[in-house]
Scaffold this active site. Sequence first.
Site, short mmCIF file in Angstrom:
data_model
loop_
_atom_site.label_atom_id
_atom_site.label_comp_id
_atom_site.label_asym_id
_atom_site.label_seq_id
_atom_site.Cartn_x
_atom_site.Cartn_y
_atom_site.Cartn_z
CE LYS A 60 -4.46 -1.30 0.45
NZ LYS A 60 -5.57 -0.77 -0.36
CB SER A 313 -0.24 -8.21 -0.45
OG SER A 313 -1.00 -9.06 0.40
#
Length: 331
Positions: A60, A313
């Site tokens: 992110k 991730s």
Amino acid sequence: MINRATPQSAVTLHDIYLARARIAGQAVRTPLVKSVSLSERFEAEVYLKLETLQPSGAFKLRGALNAIAALDEATLERGVTTASTGNHGRAVAWAASRLGARAIICVSGLVPANKVAAIEALGAEVRTVGRSQDDAFVEARRLVAEEGMTLIEPFDDPLIVAGQGTIGLELMEDVPELDRVLIGLSGGGLLGGIGRAVRGINPRVRVTGVSMMYGAAMIESLANGHPVEVEEVETLADSLGGGIGLDNRCTWSLVREVMSDHHQVSERAIAAAMVHFLEVEKMLVEGAAVVGLAALEEHAIDIRGEKVALIVSGNGVDMATWQRARGMTDT
């Protein structure tokens, strides 16, 4: 600069290259490592893209940096806010601290305590509101309307999509003959950005999305032909929770365009993949980071002879969640 008011088609390969230049020196070019164990198991070349090594612990950071770095000085002074299931909030807090902006991160009661603590450790204020990301968004939008802060969208913003798309550029540079990439699918910023990049370079690459079995808003929305609301449920892959917004203007259409196929995985499959990553790959990662492996296992996806990348991730897993995952594999 990308015009935030334009449709997703404005998120071009060129925009992703611009994003890479904008975030250079802040976001890390993460390693792509070959997993010997998974390559042998699936008779393929299986690579792990380690976004866990970003300074904020998850992918992110790329999108947050790209969006905040695009703001002018006066806007930065008024501060930034967002609603998050954890990793985006941590990324916004990290980027804001580096760029000199105040940050208020709004979360729901479903966000694990370790992720809240990680956000606060970066100097941001955390506000817990309601039981869903939609509830948290109400407070974030109030801060925009009443205090003049700027909303940094978790996914539905061309700048966010372009930032996440820089992962795709790195994949294609490291493995030019890539056949497939498996990506956790939630709001669609990660899959949309990577998909735009890799298929912009080689349209033959298969972009496989993976969601948890229940509460998968993007898949329900694609099935219905328009964005819909879904009830959020507790899941090991908590970073994949949350809606996509009934007024979604970017990622819904982009995912529909670039995604080749999709699989939903059970909690037990996610748990088994988390255990594999710790015991074999020696990585403690969150449930959302392992859904690609869960899909390969649970759906017996045939990747023999392929060059395949799994997007690992984020590393935001607390011990209570890990122990719950371990307990599922012991029964």
